[in-house]
Enzyme design. Structure first.
Site, PDB file in Angstrom:
ATOM      1  N   HIS A  77      43.445  34.497  46.091  1.00 59.20           N
ATOM      2  CA  HIS A  77      44.183  34.769  44.860  1.00 59.20           C
ATOM      3  C   HIS A  77      45.445  35.576  45.132  1.00 59.20           C
ATOM      4  O   HIS A  77      46.485  35.343  44.512  1.00 59.20           O
ATOM      5  CB  HIS A  77      43.273  35.518  43.892  1.00 59.20           C
TER       6      HIS A  77
ATOM      7  N   HIS B  81      44.791  31.844  34.355  1.00 58.19           N
ATOM      8  CA  HIS B  81      43.631  32.716  34.162  1.00 58.19           C
ATOM      9  C   HIS B  81      42.418  31.838  33.890  1.00 58.19           C
ATOM     10  O   HIS B  81      41.726  31.994  32.892  1.00 58.19           O
ATOM     11  CB  HIS B  81      43.886  33.719  33.029  1.00 58.19           C
TER      12      HIS B  81
END
Length: 697
Positions: free
Chosen positions: A34, A80
């Site tokens: 990430h 998200h």
């Protein structure tokens, strides 16, 4: 997600010892997929990002694009997905908050939000629960911080039932002299401002670097909690603090671990941080937890000791809690302290970049397009127009405050792209639109990604904008899955080809991997957001016509129904190849629309659902019918269903007394009629059409 054995061995070898608990926590967060892009950055470097109008490209929290003399626009996209699958409300809300803070880092005023949402079928209870709460989270946060949600796109597909793709884009503007100067030197201070650190969001970046399972409840603690009140305070603070600081950074994914590592790398300086000095909402936290906490609504400010009083005065004025947590040094090391004791001491050269990790690739061949029988045309048109993907999305955007800030010229549903007025420069405007088509990118990731780019480009062009720059979001499964990694690499190549051919640089983006549920990856989803300049917002094109207008089709319809809404909705197939792209035609189309600026009643791109959907949408949006001879539209197909539903590129519809392209009919009356010569193939009252095309969710 733990570090790999190879990464652990690299760390041990470089240090000559075992990492401490705090050091391990830093690597676990900052070297996560990430935060580090270790599996993707070697490919992303291939994307073109430079142009004379690009002031700052990829690599920092937000890019800068010059839109007028001394005035910059900035825009950034964020995903998200994992948080929204587990806690849709907070997952979506914190995604919006995070992307706003990215825009704040360049001193910009956030003026608009766009959302690209991908859910399971609205008839599925779980998919509906996710969709309703994602929409509520976006709405609540955007409305409370005063940033309008002005557009986007919503897709429904079985693959997203348990694993949604939730993308947020924020647009901001800033005068040239309002951008923090950047740079740092030894002795400069590092201040954390915003909410107190707590355990919400612990492990969030590692959570986003693994696949989802049925036991989603165990990951709830990795989802951050939104606080729009503090988010609004930070917006107001940055507006006044720009002269007090050298540099601003969002404190987001990876927490302080990633923020400190990135600051040290950007400035090629060492850092000393006293973790116990940070203000905490939970005093029971240890140093590793403080370092990796992803508590929302926090930012990092870099300032000189001489400007500290200036910044502190504003922090107190806006009632934003803060801590002086560290300083820069000349030593080239990241030193972490806890209550006076050194708990981490790492060379910057080791911390800065996780080792690149390319994966094997495995191409696949999509199902070829079979011969499909020509269906009853009236039923086929109804089926396509009533598709949730084609339908008007009032049920979603009516929940957003899209007028706050009074810049919105084209509201959601009024045109092919959102248009915002830049009052600081008279009638200047920005046009912005995001597009994706998961079916196209499944069938051909390279061509599908290019189609997403060209669709966003064309949407901006059709409202009257001149496309300037793009950001992208690539969402695929685990990189250890060879087919998923191949999809990613092919998508990058498709984006590169489109950006180079169109002369539109890609100035930022986001990659989200591990989008899988119970071992099944989602359809690869590549979203592209294009931003353009509108020279005069009084001349933008809405997607409407008026009584008596001629209706014109510009561009040629081909036998291109591969991956189309028609093929899926009517025949239950996902097969064939996405539409081909002729970039010279697309650039000509953009030039034609600008040439006709101010002389058309309206214009609309032809895309999802083909000519049938585009014409029906203009009728329903106008509340005025039309009589259209569809067989007059320029085409190379002999089949009526392909003429109606092909999703060929390089086309748009224009309405006005005169218009570009081929005249195919006229607007007027209460009925929307499609004919082929003297034969009527479809006829409905406009009010029935509007009801048929309304999304129910």
């Amino acid at each position: 997600m733990a570090l790999s054995p190879g990464e652990l061995e690299l760390i041990r070898s470089a240090l000559g010892r075992e990492p401490t608990e705090v050091e391990y926590a830093l690597f676990r967060s900052h070297w996560s997929e990430h935060c580090s892009y270790k599996s993707t950055r070697m490919w992303l470097r291939r994307l073109p990002s430079k142009a004379p109008w690009v002031v700052r490209g990829p690599g920092t929290d937000a890019p800068l694009v010059e839109i007028a003399e001394g005035l910059y626009a900035t825009f950034k996209i964020e995903s998200h997905n994992h948080p929204s699958a587990v806690d849709p409300y907070n997952g979506a809300a914190t995604g919006v908050g995070g992307i706003i803070r990215d825009i704040l880092t360049v001193g910009a005023r956030p003026i608009a939000l766009l959302v690209n949402l991908h859910f399971g079928p609205p008839s599925h209870p779980h998919a509906r629960w996710i969709a309703v709460n994602v929409i509520r989270g976006i709405s609540d946060y955007g409305n409370r911080v005063g940033v309008p949600v002005v557009g986007g796109e919503t897709w429904f597909h079985e693959d997203f039932t348990y694993t949604p793709i939730v993308l947020a884009t924020c647009v901001g503007i800033v005068e040239k002299d309002g951008v923090p100067p950047g740079g740092a030197e030894p002795g400069d201070l590092i201040i954390v401002a915003g909410l107190g650190a707590d355990k919400s969001g612990l492990g969030g970046s590692a959570f986003a670097s693994k696949t989802l399972s049925e036991e989603a409840e165990e990951d709830l603690g990795a989802v951050q909690v939104a606080d729009p009140l503090m988010g609004k305070k930070l917006i107001d603070l940055v507006r006044e603090a720009r002269s007090c600081v050298k540099f601003i950074k969002d404190l987001g994914g990876g927490g302080l671990a990633t923020a400190l590592a990135e600051l040290a790398e950007w400035f090629q300086l060492g850092v000393v941080a006293e973790l116990d000095k940070i203000h905490m909402a939970d005093r029971e936290m240890g140093p590793a937890e403080v370092l990796t906490s992803e508590t929302q609504e926090r930012m990092v400010f870099v300032t000189s000791p001489s400007k500290l009083e200036c910044l502190e005065r504003l922090l107190e004025k806006f009632e934003v809690p803060y801590s002086i947590v560290g300083r820069f040094t000349a030593e080239g090391r990241v030193v972490l302290k806890w209550r006076g004791e050194v708990v981490g001491d790492l060379p910057l050269s080791l911390v800065a970049k996780a080792p690149e990790t390319p994966w094997p690739q495995e191409p696949y061949a999509p199902p070829p397009l079979p011969h499909v029988p020509e269906p009853p045309i009236e039923k086929a048109i109804d089926a396509v127009l009533s598709s949730p993907n084609v339908a008007f999305k009032q049920a979603i955007y009516e929940r957003f405050d899209f007028d706050v800030g009074v810049r919105t010229v084209l509201k959601p549903g009024e045109g092919d792209a959102a248009v915002l007025k830049i009052y600081e420069r008279g009638n200047l405007g920005l046009a912005v639109k995001g597009d994706a088509n998961p079916r196209f990118t499944y069938l051909n990731p390279r061509l599908g990604a290019a189609n997403a780019f060209i669709k966003a480009y064309r949407n901006v062009a059709v409202v009257g904008g001149r496309p300037l720059a793009a950001v992208d979001s690539i969402n695929v499964g685990s990189p250890s899955r060879p087919s998923a990694y191949w999809q990613f690499v092919e998508a990058v190549e498709g984006l590169r080809e489109a950006a180079e051919a169109l002369g539109v640089p890609i100035v930022g983006g986001k990659v989200s991997l591990y989008n899988e549920y119970k071992g099944k990856p989602v359809a690869p989803t590549v979203a592209v957001v294009v931003l353009g300049v509108v020279e005069d917002v009084s001349k933008v094109n809405k997607a409407v016509w008026k009584e008596g207008d001629g209706v014109y089709v510009w561009g040629v319809t081909k036998d291109e129904v591969g991956g189309s809404e028609y093929l899926h909705r009517v025949h239950g197939l996902v097969a064939g190849q996405p539409p081909s792209i002729d970039y010279s035609v697309e650039k000509e189309l953009a030039a034609v629309v600008r040439k006709w600026a101010g002389r058309l009643t309206g214009a609309k791109d032809v895309g999802l659902g083909g000519l049938a959907a585009a014409l029906a949408k203009m009728a329903a949006a106008s509340g005025i019918g039309a009589d259209i001879d569809i067989c007059k539209a320029p085409s190379t197909t002999a089949r009526l269903d392909y003429l109606l539903f092909s999703e060929s590129n390089g086309r748009f519809i224009a309405a006005g007394e005169e218009g570009p392209g081929t005249r195919v009919g006229a607007a007027g009356g209460d009925y929307f009629t499609l004919r082929c010569g003297s034969t009527i193939v479809y006829k409905r009252k406009v009010e029935e059409l509007a009801e048929l095309m309304s999304l129910k969710i």
